[in-house]
Design an enzyme around this catalytic site. Structure first.
Site, short mmCIF file in Angstrom:
data_model
loop_
_atom_site.label_atom_id
_atom_site.label_comp_id
_atom_site.label_asym_id
_atom_site.label_seq_id
_atom_site.Cartn_x
_atom_site.Cartn_y
_atom_site.Cartn_z
N GLU A 51 117.95 209.93 50.93
CA GLU A 51 116.78 209.07 50.75
C GLU A 51 117.07 207.84 49.90
O GLU A 51 116.46 206.79 50.10
CB GLU A 51 115.63 209.87 50.13
CG GLU A 51 115.02 210.91 51.04
CD GLU A 51 115.67 212.29 50.93
OE1 GLU A 51 115.14 213.24 51.52
OE2 GLU A 51 116.72 212.39 50.24
N PHE A 113 105.94 224.67 46.35
CA PHE A 113 107.30 224.38 46.81
C PHE A 113 107.42 222.90 47.17
O PHE A 113 106.63 222.36 47.94
CB PHE A 113 107.64 225.25 48.03
CG PHE A 113 109.00 224.96 48.62
CD1 PHE A 113 110.15 225.26 47.92
CD2 PHE A 113 109.11 224.36 49.87
CE1 PHE A 113 111.41 224.99 48.46
CE2 PHE A 113 110.35 224.08 50.42
CZ PHE A 113 111.51 224.40 49.71
N MET A 468 134.36 197.06 35.36
CA MET A 468 133.54 196.28 34.43
C MET A 468 133.37 197.00 33.10
O MET A 468 133.46 196.39 32.03
CB MET A 468 132.18 195.97 35.06
CG MET A 468 131.32 195.05 34.21
SD MET A 468 132.13 193.46 33.89
CE MET A 468 131.61 192.54 35.35
#
Length: 555
Positions: A51, A113, A468
């Site tokens: 996602e 749930f 970096m």
């Protein structure tokens, strides 16, 4: 007509011109995904591996088009997995609508749930978030979400929809989408005062921000800069607002900007900020930033006025309207001596050797892409040294052709953003510059590149370290390299091939351009492992909280 909540979601998406959504299904979202099956001829769903990748893809879709990106998820972890994507879009003012599923209304608040209170979790990182509690409220809430995402300073909006609402039916009446309201100039009396400051300035400069692109005001911006003949220094988010080849474009401003942009900031007598935030990575020492100059701020968000740097004048309103009002009635100005001085500053470090010749050099990799890509092609980045090298060396000629996480600095952003941009712009080529550290964050989305055969060319600036952070450890922590040399043994060529993607490796300068040419000819997803020196640094660099007088040019 009577429709289910799931069908109403699809109809409302179509109302707002949405033809593509990014997401991942799950139990609480099953009704919505069943409706999407029926609407598949009108709404394309892009299934990502995770996602978070879907949220970044919706973001990249929005950045590259100016449209609203849409992400769909199930409840619980499906919803929480997009939190970083929402935060990334929020700080960069990107319009997105996130629709998350949740458990049935009678199960809310019972630790059911895959239940989570996503509405309150994301409140600080969205423009708004809503829990829809009645199916009758679903269409109005979706419409409100799209309106808010695009009104004023743009940003993400989330609505959480319990599963039972998507199965219930109610009356649905189509509506024309609400057009974003033009934010009128709130203080028009300031226009004449600012015009006078511009007319009297000998060394004006413009500090350009991402708000120029958000306002779709690039044409007005360039015309304004040309009218007042002022050099333009761009924040990371503004690159592309004015063509890199334009005579007034000085380049990237801030911590890793050029010497010339630092000197322009330090020597100007008038600074005009256009849709910029005076971020710490630009302003450094905010008390001294532009202290010698009058500062003018053009801004749509009242909260940004005087937030980081005190300004002498400001215009509060839509940037397109503000630029048009300022240009009205002004004579053509000319600042040739000032611009000639800036040309001298551009060559200040010409003789400084910044990179290790034994490896492919970062600027040579970027310059090869500059030569081979079309101006309309898109460059996406992750976050780290490679991002700053792109800001320094990439030639961004067109608006919305650089996609990068500016304010949040999200490692792993680039892969999802590339997917969204390539889906939205199939006639363009997308190049993703990433580092080995950032690439490891979301390399699972290679499966999405392959599944949809997206011709994204991934160029990994592979120095085998977290570059970096390691650079900061060199400068500020006595070269104590704590956890920045991860000793990973990932073979990126074999990894790409395991996903069904073409993999290549570049180990010297002579191999760079042939590899990119071959990748472009293949017209499918390609990963190019560019082996660079672990000791290459992004220079020059102004240390945090410092000024151009303390610029670092060697380490």
């Amino acid at each position: 007509m009577k429709l289910t909540g799931a069908e109403i979601i699809c109809e409302c998406l179509l109302e707002h011109g949405v033809d593509t959504v990014f997401g991942y299904p799950g139990g609480a979202a099953l009704n919505t995904y069943d409706a999407l099956y029926k609407y598949s001829d009108k709404i394309r769903h892009i299934l990502t591996a995770h996602e978070q990748g879907a949220s970044h893809a919706a973001d990249g879709y929005a950045r590259s088009t100016g449209k609203t990106g849409v992400v769909l998820t199930t409840s619980g972890p499906g919803a929480t997995n997009i939190v970083t994507g929402l935060a990334t879009a929020n700080i960069d003012s990107i319009p997105m609508v996130a629709i998350t599923a949740n458990v049935n209304t009678d199960q809310l608040g019972r630790d059911s749930f895959q239940e989570v209170d996503i509405v309150n979790i994301v409140k600080p990182i969205t423009k708004a978030s809503f829990l829809v509690e009645r199916v009758e409220d679903l269409a109005p809430t979706i419409r409100k979400a799209f309106s808010l995402a695009n009104h004023g300073r743009k940003g993400p909006v989330l609505l959480d929809v319990p599963k039972n609402l998507t199965a219930q039916t109610t009356d649905y009446e189509p509506q024309e989408p609400e057009l974003p309201e033009l934010i009128q100039i709130k203080n028009p009396e300031s226009i004449r005062r600012i015009q006078k400051l511009i007319a009297n300035a000998k060394r004006p400069m413009i500090y350009a921000g991402g708000g120029i692109l958000s306002a779709d005001a690039c044409d007005e911006f360039v015309a304004f800069a040309e009218l007042i003949d002022a050099p333009v220094c761009c924040s990371l988010m503004a690159l592309g607002a004015i063509p890199a080849s334009h005579r007034l474009c000085v380049g990237n401003i801030g911590m890793h900007g050029g010497y010339e942009t630092g000197m322009v900031t330090a020597e100007c007598d008038l600074m005009i900020s256009c849709g910029a935030r005076f971020s710490d990575r630009v302003a450094g020492d905010r008390e001294k930033f532009g202290e010698q100059a009058k500062i003018v701020q053009l801004e749509i968000d009242e909260r940004e006025i005087n937030k980081n740097v005190h300004v002498d004048e400001y215009v509060l309103g839509d940037l397109k309207a503000s630029l048009t009002a300022l240009a009205a009635g002004m004579d053509q100005l000319e600042h040739s001596e000032w611009l000639e001085q800036i040309e001298v500053w551009k060559h200040h470090f010409d003789d400084v050797e910044l990179y290790n010749d034994e490896y492919p050099q970062p600027q040579d990799i970027i310059n090869a892409v500059n030569r081979l890509k079309a101006d309309s092609d898109i460059i996406a980045t992750d976050v780290g040294q490679h991002q700053m090298w792109v800001a320094q060396f990439a030639k961004i000629e067109n608006q919305r052709t650089l996609l990068t996480s500016g304010g949040m600095g999200t490692m792993g952003f680039g892969m999802g953003a590339s997917i969204g941009a390539q889906i939205a712009n199939p006639d363009k080529r997308v190049f993703l510059f990433t580092g080995d550290g950032s690439f490891h964050m979301n390399l699972n989305e290679l499966v999405t590149l392959k599944s949809y055969n997206l011709p994204v060319i991934v160029l990994i600036m592979n120095n085998s370290v977290l570059g970096m952070v390691r650079q900061w450890q060199k400068l500020f922590y006595g070269s104590r390299f704590s956890q920045t040399d991860p000793h990973r043994a990932t073979d990126f060529v074999k990894l790409a091939e395991a996903f069904g993607v073409t993999g290549m490796r570049v180990t010297c300068d002579a191999e760079i351009e042939p590899a990119i040419r071959k990748a472009m000819e293949l017209n499918g997803p390609v990963v190019i492992d560019c082996v660079i020196s672990p000791d290459d640094n992004v220079l020059p660099m102004i240390p945090p909280g410092k000024t151009i007088n303390e610029i670092v040019t060697e380490m």
